[in-house]
Design an enzyme around this catalytic site. Structure first.
Site, PDB file in Angstrom:
ATOM      1  N   LYS A 164      35.316  47.649  53.526  1.00  0.00           N
ATOM      2  CA  LYS A 164      34.646  47.190  54.740  1.00  0.00           C
ATOM      3  C   LYS A 164      34.240  48.441  55.510  1.00  0.00           C
ATOM      4  O   LYS A 164      34.665  48.675  56.647  1.00  0.00           O
ATOM      5  CB  LYS A 164      35.598  46.284  55.553  1.00  0.00           C
ATOM      6  CG  LYS A 164      34.938  45.537  56.687  1.00  0.00           C
ATOM      7  CD  LYS A 164      33.994  44.410  56.259  1.00  0.00           C
ATOM      8  CE  LYS A 164      33.260  43.850  57.462  1.00  0.00           C
ATOM      9  NZ  LYS A 164      32.286  42.794  57.099  1.00  0.00           N
ATOM     10  N   ASP A 196      32.986  41.060  52.445  1.00  0.00           N
ATOM     11  CA  ASP A 196      32.422  39.727  52.692  1.00  0.00           C
ATOM     12  C   ASP A 196      31.327  39.410  51.675  1.00  0.00           C
ATOM     13  O   ASP A 196      31.250  38.299  51.136  1.00  0.00           O
ATOM     14  CB  ASP A 196      31.923  39.589  54.146  1.00  0.00           C
ATOM     15  CG  ASP A 196      31.078  40.754  54.621  1.00  0.00           C
ATOM     16  OD1 ASP A 196      30.999  41.785  53.921  1.00  0.00           O
ATOM     17  OD2 ASP A 196      30.481  40.638  55.708  1.00  0.00           O
ATOM     18  N   ASP A 224      42.672  35.386  44.720  1.00  0.00           N
ATOM     19  CA  ASP A 224      42.806  33.927  44.801  1.00  0.00           C
ATOM     20  C   ASP A 224      41.456  33.249  44.522  1.00  0.00           C
ATOM     21  O   ASP A 224      41.398  32.206  43.862  1.00  0.00           O
ATOM     22  CB  ASP A 224      43.320  33.480  46.184  1.00  0.00           C
ATOM     23  CG  ASP A 224      44.838  33.316  46.217  1.00  0.00           C
ATOM     24  OD1 ASP A 224      45.527  34.045  45.476  1.00  0.00           O
ATOM     25  OD2 ASP A 224      45.332  32.460  46.983  1.00  0.00           O
TER      26      ASP A 224
END
Ligand code: IPM
Ligand code: MG
Length: 335
Positions: A164, A196, A224
């Site tokens: 990020k 993102d 996940d």
């Protein structure tokens, strides 16, 4: 070879029991020793990572862990999960390999495991403000990004470093370290992606990724997503590796308190983790292939309720052991 089993909490003991039975069949010479971690260890010894457990792990050739955490422990200064974090840090298993395959996807997430937001300073200020911090030394970043490059070199030659960097100082340093390292790996193409964007692209078109290397928390979340895209958490396995000591092998899933104790948990992720243990922990890729192939065949026949099947956890182990025996009879690769 000595393998330490850390069943832990919730469904952990159920899935580790099946993985242990199967391991003894695939690699009959193994010595397996069980030790306590997590809430089970707090109950028995008042400590989520008892000294005896840590010492046994340090001298093991590899460690297989189930799951750690318990719903009935109110979060406090001493959580069941702290046992797992302490173990990861004590063993310095900084590179967490989380593979996901299926549906045209063959993705390897390398999650930094002993730094970042999980291990930075945290606390409460006098005015009541609570803080967690993300901290990295460049050396910590370099060693895990190097692992990413090495894996990419052995696979398709593409590495995506996820950060990020438009917001975080640690990410800007991470990017610089990755760029510097890329000079040592001219055969690997390095890309940078903001986390993102990476999450969006992973949902839209996961097949575009090969090896991803990223910070601890980003890797927790992205792995996940990757698991959900390829068979779910019931099947996602992981290997936590250091540079010298034993590796720690564990399913990506948690303790699943809603189904714990009923004998219906899916042991696939833990058995896949046992295959990773055979390959990366004990240096026996042939046994790992044999186990993975047997599990592929068995999964085609049936499975636990989460897989749409009717088998119990133990029946998966039974089917696998029968398959491995038959494979040996007909002179399969492992016979
Ligand atoms: C994982 C798990 C753990 C983590 C939890 C149980 C603390 O989600 O291994 O991905 O966040 O590391
Ligand atoms: Mg997680």
């Amino acid at each position: 070879m000595n393998v330490v089993l850390l069943p832990g909490d919730g469904i952990g003991p159920e899935v580790v029991a099946e993985a242990a039975r199967v391991l003894s069949v695939v690699e009959p010479g193994l010595t397996l020793a069980e030790h306590a971690i997590g809430a089970a260890a707090i109950d028995a010894f008042g400590d989520p990572l008892p000294d005896a457990t840590l010492q046994a792990c340090r001298t093991a050739d590899a460690i297989l862990m189930g799951a750690v955490g318990a719903g009935d422990y109110a979060w406090s200064a001493r959580n069941p999960e702290d046992g797992m974090f302490a173990l990861r840090r004590e063993l310095d298993v900084y590179a967490n390999l989380r593979p996901s395959t299926g549906d045209g996807i063959d993705l390897m997430i390398v999650r930094e495991l002993v730094g970042g937001l999980y291990f930075g300073a945290r606390g409460t200020r006098p005015d009541g403000t609570v803080f967690d911090t993300c901290e990295y030394h460049p050396d910590q970043v370099r060693r895990v990004v190097r692992k990413g490059f090495e894996l990419a070199r052995a696979r398709s030659g593409r590495l995506t470093s996820v950060d990020k960097a438009n917001v975080l100082a640690t990410s800007r340093m991470w990017r610089g370290v990755a760029d510097d390292l890329s000079a040592e790996f001219p055969d690997v193409t390095l890309d940078h992606l903001l986390v993102d964007t990476a999450a969006m692209r992973m949902v839209q078109d996961p097949a575009q990724f090969d090896v991803i290397v990223t910070e601890n928390t980003f890797g927790d979340i992205l792995s996940d997503i990757a698991a959900a895209l390829t068979g779910g958490l019931g099947e996602a396995a992981s290997a936590c590796l250091s540079d010298s000591g034993p590796g720690l092998f564990e399913p990506v899933h948690g303790t699943a308190p809603d189904i714990a104790g009923r004998g219906v948990a899916n042991p696939t992720a833990t058995i896949r983790s046992a295959a990773l243990l055979l390959e990366h922990g004990l240096g026996n890729p042939e046994a790992a292939r044999r186990l993975d192939a047997a599990l592929d065949r068995v999964t085609a026949q049936g499975g636990t309720p989460d897989q749409g099947g009717t088998w119990t956890t133990a029946q998966v182990g039974d089917a696998l052991i029968a398959d491995l025996a038959a494979d040996k009879e007909v002179g399969g690769v492992g016979a």
